[in-house]
Design an enzyme around this catalytic site. Structure first.
Site, PDB file in Angstrom:
ATOM      1  N   TRP B 105       0.796  -1.224   0.000  1.00  0.00           N
ATOM      2  CA  TRP B 105       0.000   0.000   0.000  1.00  0.00           C
ATOM      3  C   TRP B 105       0.828   1.273   0.000  1.00  0.00           C
ATOM      4  O   TRP B 105       0.482   2.240  -0.667  1.00  0.00           O
ATOM      5  CB  TRP B 105      -1.040  -0.012   1.136  1.00  0.00           C
ATOM      6  CG  TRP B 105      -2.165  -0.910   0.719  1.00  0.00           C
ATOM      7  CD1 TRP B 105      -2.462  -2.143   1.209  1.00  0.00           C
ATOM      8  CD2 TRP B 105      -3.077  -0.690  -0.372  1.00  0.00           C
ATOM      9  NE1 TRP B 105      -3.505  -2.699   0.500  1.00  0.00           N
ATOM     10  CE2 TRP B 105      -3.905  -1.840  -0.463  1.00  0.00           C
ATOM     11  CE3 TRP B 105      -3.285   0.343  -1.277  1.00  0.00           C
ATOM     12  CZ2 TRP B 105      -4.919  -1.966  -1.425  1.00  0.00           C
ATOM     13  CZ3 TRP B 105      -4.293   0.223  -2.239  1.00  0.00           C
ATOM     14  CH2 TRP B 105      -5.096  -0.916  -2.301  1.00  0.00           C
ATOM     15  N   ASP B 175      -1.095   7.400   6.331  1.00  0.00           N
ATOM     16  CA  ASP B 175      -2.240   6.631   5.884  1.00  0.00           C
ATOM     17  C   ASP B 175      -2.517   5.575   6.952  1.00  0.00           C
ATOM     18  O   ASP B 175      -1.793   4.590   7.068  1.00  0.00           O
ATOM     19  CB  ASP B 175      -1.920   5.971   4.535  1.00  0.00           C
ATOM     20  CG  ASP B 175      -3.043   5.056   4.064  1.00  0.00           C
ATOM     21  OD1 ASP B 175      -4.043   4.894   4.786  1.00  0.00           O
ATOM     22  OD2 ASP B 175      -2.910   4.495   2.949  1.00  0.00           O
ATOM     23  N   LYS B 199     -12.111  -0.706   6.952  1.00  0.00           N
ATOM     24  CA  LYS B 199     -11.462  -1.703   7.790  1.00  0.00           C
ATOM     25  C   LYS B 199     -12.111  -1.670   9.188  1.00  0.00           C
ATOM     26  O   LYS B 199     -12.801  -2.581   9.570  1.00  0.00           O
ATOM     27  CB  LYS B 199      -9.965  -1.436   7.935  1.00  0.00           C
ATOM     28  CG  LYS B 199      -9.101  -1.381   6.709  1.00  0.00           C
ATOM     29  CD  LYS B 199      -9.376  -2.283   5.583  1.00  0.00           C
ATOM     30  CE  LYS B 199      -8.187  -2.420   4.651  1.00  0.00           C
ATOM     31  NZ  LYS B 199      -8.558  -2.449   3.238  1.00  0.00           N
TER      32      LYS B 199
END
Lengths: 379, 379
Positions: B105, B175, B199
């Site tokens: 990511w 992030d 999430k």
């Protein structure tokens, strides 16, 4: 039987969705039948979701009569993101685009687009307070424009184009946020169509973008992924995690349109009947219920009108709320009354509203020689 | 009692949400108690929704211990949009930013950001196949960077920072898509934090963005509205129609965290217990269940491991599906097994999984002299 609150929801958007779609989403919150899982806990990389997107793309093509050489994307950011993406994609090298300014939303489109490119005004309804739309003769269109942009239905003012304006030689781009899938149209005459979902198509949070392949091929491919139409199309709307729930909702609405309504032709007949019901009432009491839009340009989605003064309008809205109606207040920019009659609203709801409006008109005494006075019933 | 499918959902995201939140959303699909309307038909300009956003901003500040001089925004476009918005806002004039490349990511963040600005790599875990995180000594940080960016938890590789890296003199941007609201942290050391919801926080379709006022004041205000942090903040996330349903869902999750869990400290204890349960099992059978992450950098959100070979991994996943578990497949980029244990997953689910894994290990015969063979039970 008394209609439910959802059935009397005339909100300008997010608008009422069909009862059968709401029931399926109610179930899906705990368990999507095919998966056994809550719709909120399903991976966007699952086989099931790929199938959702695949069916949705096809349903939209089928309902609109689009050829397979048309991309159907589900994006985030609303119409507002498209307002900016157009010049960011198409006016990077100093090109200019033609825009019609026909009301609040086309004005917003222009306001955002101007930050990223050069625009020409093809026509403005400002002098007429956005009470009518232009004739073809009034449009100042450039043969060299990178594209031509307009808004098919102005929700705030209740204006709707009942023809397709623009030159056939310039890419025609239309914001159909408030009338896409409400009726058939010559969709193949557009290079690009976009519509946020929250009027006729689904919940807020997803925007349908339809691009003809030949137009798509003219777009740059070096922009960041979130504003790159190629990247979004190549990934079938799963470039990054998409709004799974909103997309599933749109799928259910397209199934409803196809299987329960029987396509856009039937949908248009239903919407026409709802519009006729309310506009007839306005015309029958034109001194009291004062339609805002020029008759020829009346919207079949948003019936916008005023009452003799702001005090009576407040009394009307209060009485309507007490009678179970919601969402009838006009847009905050102009006030007045607005009855939004999107796909999900049943004909019976407009009949209920028309009955209420007839009663309100009757009970409301207007003495010949003095200021209007509320009767006891609505004081 | 046998757990439901939702309770055994170990999906990497969109992930499982708390049962009580799903129940409230199930109800809201037809009728939000305070309004009488479906959550999908409520105007984003209603008093009710303004209150939803107001409470949500405050709940997040309160849970995270943020001062009132912090903006809390709800945006669309996922973390991917933030990947691009950062350089579009902060690197317009040739400035450079420092990025840690610690896994899939952060790699995506770099890939998108590079399209819009100049980046320096502060560290890369590529040589170690992203199996560990850097020490402070390994970081090459510039005092002149416009900002420093990292990803707090790498969901694909199962790596998580358990400290705050970076210089105090350079704006620190993180992030936290996969661990925000999972535990307390020194949040006030960040100029900006962002996290998509799917999430720990809510459904896909909304992204939480937290900006410290002093940092906000350094951002440009002439960008188009959809990528302009000032415009979004000034409008309290209602610059244009926001994803009403997704935002309401996040509100319910913050209420659950506050009222049912009792805050982030308690949430962290629960998440620690779940992680301990699974990592202990890996350590007890380290020859069979092979944890991917260096022990010191193990994620408390994503427990990533391999089995002796790909064939056994497939047998494991199939047996797990038959036993009612879902979402255990590793990310498509690296395969293997991943158990995501976000906030919404109960401790009991990890116990069920650990039991299953112990049984699978036992039944799986590994003859000393030959290739592993599946026992009848899982053939």
């Amino acid at each position: 039987m008394k209609p439910s609150a959802n059935q009397l929801n005339f909100s300008g958007g997010p608008g009422a969705l069909p009862e059968s779609v709401l029931q399926q989403l109610h179930t899906a919150m705990l368990c999507v039948p095919e998966t056994g899982l809550s719709i909120l806990g399903i991976s966007h990389r699952s086989e099931w979701f790929a199938q959702v997107v695949h069916e949705l793309e096809n349903n939209i093509r089928q309902l609109m009569g689009l050829p397979s050489s048309t991309r159907v994307l589900m994006m985030q950011g609303g119409a507002t993101q498209q307002f900016s993406m157009l010049p960011m994609n198409l006016l990077r090298n100093g090109e200019s685009a033609d825009y019609i300014h026909s009301g609040y939303w086309s004005g917003k489109a222009i306001h955002e687009a101007e930050k990223s490119g050069r625009l020409q005004q093809a026509w403005s309804g400002k002098a007429d307070q956005f009470s009518r739309l232009p004739s073809d003769a009034e449009l100042a269109l450039s043969k060299d424009a990178a594209y031509f942009h307009y808004v098919s239905n102005e929700t705030v003012e209740g204006l709707q184009f009942h023809r397709v304006p623009g030159l056939e030689t310039v890419p025609r781009i239309c914001d159909m946020s408030s009338d896409l899938l409400s009726a058939p149209a010559e969709f193949n005459r557009y290079a690009m169509i976009y519509a946020h979902a929250q009027k006729n198509i689904g919940p807020a949070g997803v925007t349908v973008v339809i691009l003809r392949d030949d137009f798509m091929n003219t777009l740059p491919d070096d922009l960041p992924g979130f504003i790159n139409y190629h990247a979004q199309a190549d990934a079938h709307s799963i470039y990054n995690t998409p709004p799974v729930f909103a997309i599933y909702s749109v799928l259910l609405v397209t199934r409803w349109l196809r299987d329960e309504i029987g396509g856009l032709h039937n949908m248009a007949q239903r919407n026409q009947a709802k519009a006729d019901c309310l506009y007839q009432l306005l015309d029958d009491h034109a001194d009291f219920y004062r339609g805002r839009a020029a008759t020829a340009d009346r919207s079949k989605m948003n019936v916008v009108f005023n009452l003799p003064d702001a005090g009576i309008e407040q009394a009307f809205l209060q009485a309507a709320r007490q009678a179970g109606f919601s969402g009838l207040n006009g847009h905050r920019s102009i006030g007045g009354i607005r009855a939004s009659i999107y796909n999900g609203l049943e004909f019976a709801a407009t009949e209920h509203l028309a009955d209420f409006m007839r009663q309100f008109h009757k009970r409301y005494r207007i003495p010949a020689t003095s200021k209007p006075v509320l009767s006891q019933a609505y004081a």
